[in-house]
Motif scaffolding. Structure first.
Motif, PDB file in Angstrom:
ATOM      1  N   TYR A  43      59.793  40.148  14.741  1.00  0.00           N
ATOM      2  CA  TYR A  43      59.914  41.197  15.371  1.00  0.00           C
ATOM      3  C   TYR A  43      58.678  41.746  16.245  1.00  0.00           C
ATOM      4  O   TYR A  43      57.625  41.577  15.820  1.00  0.00           O
ATOM      5  N   MET A  44      59.144  42.171  17.372  1.00  0.00           N
ATOM      6  CA  MET A  44      58.284  42.591  18.518  1.00  0.00           C
ATOM      7  C   MET A  44      58.228  44.134  18.512  1.00  0.00           C
ATOM      8  O   MET A  44      59.304  44.666  18.762  1.00  0.00           O
ATOM      9  N   HIS A  45      57.182  44.863  18.401  1.00  0.00           N
ATOM     10  CA  HIS A  45      57.223  46.215  18.404  1.00  0.00           C
ATOM     11  C   HIS A  45      56.823  46.473  19.654  1.00  0.00           C
ATOM     12  O   HIS A  45      56.881  45.795  20.755  1.00  0.00           O
ATOM     13  N   GLU A  46      56.786  48.063  20.104  1.00  0.00           N
ATOM     14  CA  GLU A  46      56.707  48.423  21.476  1.00  0.00           C
ATOM     15  C   GLU A  46      55.478  48.217  21.899  1.00  0.00           C
ATOM     16  O   GLU A  46      54.388  48.008  21.421  1.00  0.00           O
ATOM     17  N   VAL A  47      55.306  48.252  23.409  1.00  0.00           N
ATOM     18  CA  VAL A  47      54.272  47.830  23.964  1.00  0.00           C
ATOM     19  C   VAL A  47      53.151  49.111  23.678  1.00  0.00           C
ATOM     20  O   VAL A  47      53.440  50.223  23.495  1.00  0.00           O
TER      21      VAL A  47
ATOM     22  N   GLY B 257      51.294  45.110  28.467  1.00  0.00           N
ATOM     23  CA  GLY B 257      50.399  45.479  27.638  1.00  0.00           C
ATOM     24  C   GLY B 257      50.166  44.547  26.440  1.00  0.00           C
ATOM     25  O   GLY B 257      50.461  43.414  26.305  1.00  0.00           O
ATOM     26  N   HIS B 258      49.787  45.171  25.449  1.00  0.00           N
ATOM     27  CA  HIS B 258      49.784  44.513  23.817  1.00  0.00           C
ATOM     28  C   HIS B 258      50.861  44.985  22.978  1.00  0.00           C
ATOM     29  O   HIS B 258      51.146  46.358  23.044  1.00  0.00           O
ATOM     30  N   PHE B 259      51.537  44.434  22.172  1.00  0.00           N
ATOM     31  CA  PHE B 259      52.511  44.755  21.307  1.00  0.00           C
ATOM     32  C   PHE B 259      52.476  43.844  20.072  1.00  0.00           C
ATOM     33  O   PHE B 259      52.064  42.782  19.990  1.00  0.00           O
ATOM     34  N   LYS B 260      52.291  44.575  18.688  1.00  0.00           N
ATOM     35  CA  LYS B 260      52.381  43.886  17.672  1.00  0.00           C
ATOM     36  C   LYS B 260      53.522  42.978  17.155  1.00  0.00           C
ATOM     37  O   LYS B 260      54.626  43.484  17.730  1.00  0.00           O
ATOM     38  N   THR B 261      53.412  41.980  16.740  1.00  0.00           N
ATOM     39  CA  THR B 261      54.428  40.932  16.604  1.00  0.00           C
ATOM     40  C   THR B 261      54.166  40.366  15.014  1.00  0.00           C
ATOM     41  O   THR B 261      53.259  39.920  14.731  1.00  0.00           O
ATOM     42  N   ASP B 262      55.364  40.544  14.103  1.00  0.00           N
ATOM     43  CA  ASP B 262      55.298  39.939  12.983  1.00  0.00           C
ATOM     44  C   ASP B 262      56.474  38.924  13.028  1.00  0.00           C
ATOM     45  O   ASP B 262      57.431  38.776  13.457  1.00  0.00           O
TER      46      ASP B 262
ATOM     47  N   VAL C 212      55.452  30.657   6.042  1.00  0.00           N
ATOM     48  CA  VAL C 212      54.167  31.293   6.536  1.00  0.00           C
ATOM     49  C   VAL C 212      54.597  32.482   7.286  1.00  0.00           C
ATOM     50  O   VAL C 212      55.419  32.799   8.134  1.00  0.00           O
ATOM     51  N   VAL C 213      53.692  33.918   7.041  1.00  0.00           N
ATOM     52  CA  VAL C 213      53.873  35.068   7.572  1.00  0.00           C
ATOM     53  C   VAL C 213      52.945  35.159   8.759  1.00  0.00           C
ATOM     54  O   VAL C 213      51.800  35.035   8.204  1.00  0.00           O
ATOM     55  N   LEU C 214      53.191  35.564   9.865  1.00  0.00           N
ATOM     56  CA  LEU C 214      52.188  35.602  10.744  1.00  0.00           C
ATOM     57  C   LEU C 214      51.920  37.125  11.425  1.00  0.00           C
ATOM     58  O   LEU C 214      53.308  37.740  11.381  1.00  0.00           O
ATOM     59  N   ALA C 215      51.034  37.465  11.740  1.00  0.00           N
ATOM     60  CA  ALA C 215      50.839  38.880  12.655  1.00  0.00           C
ATOM     61  C   ALA C 215      50.048  38.454  13.844  1.00  0.00           C
ATOM     62  O   ALA C 215      49.325  37.727  13.981  1.00  0.00           O
ATOM     63  N   ASP C 216      50.314  39.210  14.865  1.00  0.00           N
ATOM     64  CA  ASP C 216      49.826  38.953  16.228  1.00  0.00           C
ATOM     65  C   ASP C 216      49.839  40.375  17.102  1.00  0.00           C
ATOM     66  O   ASP C 216      50.499  41.049  16.754  1.00  0.00           O
ATOM     67  N   CYS C 217      48.852  40.470  17.994  1.00  0.00           N
ATOM     68  CA  CYS C 217      48.858  41.421  18.889  1.00  0.00           C
ATOM     69  C   CYS C 217      49.067  40.592  20.295  1.00  0.00           C
ATOM     70  O   CYS C 217      48.229  39.998  20.971  1.00  0.00           O
ATOM     71  N   VAL C 218      50.224  40.416  20.687  1.00  0.00           N
ATOM     72  CA  VAL C 218      50.714  39.598  21.819  1.00  0.00           C
ATOM     73  C   VAL C 218      50.144  40.412  23.150  1.00  0.00           C
ATOM     74  O   VAL C 218      50.517  41.607  23.363  1.00  0.00           O
ATOM     75  N   ASP C 219      49.599  39.645  24.092  1.00  0.00           N
ATOM     76  CA  ASP C 219      49.152  40.263  25.233  1.00  0.00           C
ATOM     77  C   ASP C 219      50.175  39.751  26.439  1.00  0.00           C
ATOM     78  O   ASP C 219      50.278  38.531  26.778  1.00  0.00           O
ATOM     79  N   ASP C 220      50.992  40.761  26.967  1.00  0.00           N
ATOM     80  CA  ASP C 220      51.984  40.250  28.048  1.00  0.00           C
ATOM     81  C   ASP C 220      51.488  40.806  29.432  1.00  0.00           C
ATOM     82  O   ASP C 220      52.528  40.725  30.376  1.00  0.00           O
TER      83      ASP C 220
END
Length: 118
Positions: free
Chosen positions: A111-115, A90-95, A63-71
């Motif tokens: 993979y955690m993209h930049e804030v 902030g929020h960062f895109k996560t795959d 399963v492939v997931l995408a998210d916008c994680v709020d830290d």
């Protein structure tokens, strides 16, 4: 996986036995790397990230997931209790890719993209 990471982050423990409960392969290595870095910087993390992943694609093995994680409520602190810096989080895109092996689902790629990326 995120709960396990948040728990291990409270002490910056890259050897936490929780980490491989829900993560494997590259994702597990990424979690351990981040915790090792925190330990070297002599910081711990309080709070937990807020996640709300969406399924991008999937089948019975992957399963492939995408998210916008709020830290914003998952911040790093020095051992004296002061914030590590004045960055508010902030929020960062996560795959992520979750794979099934031997009947168990684990995050295998992360993979955690930049804030500010979402």
């Amino acid at each position: 996986m995120w709960r396990d990471l948040a728990t291990a982050s409270r002490t910056s423990d890259p050897d936490s036995p929780l980490l491989d409960d829900h993560a494997s392969d590259g994702a597990l290595e990424l979690l351990k790397y981040g915790l090792k870095k925190s330990r070297e910087e002599r910081v711990i993390t309080r709070g937990a990230p807020r996640v709300d992943p969406e399924v991008v694609s999937g089948d019975d093995r992957k399963v492939v997931l995408a998210d916008c994680v709020d830290d914003r409520e998952w911040l790093q602190y020095k051992h004296n209790g002061e914030l590590k810096n004045d960055v508010p989080g902030g929020h960062f895109k996560t795959d992520a890719t979750v794979t099934r092996s031997k009947g168990v689902w684990k995050v295998s790629d992360l993979y955690m993209h930049e804030v500010g990326s979402c």
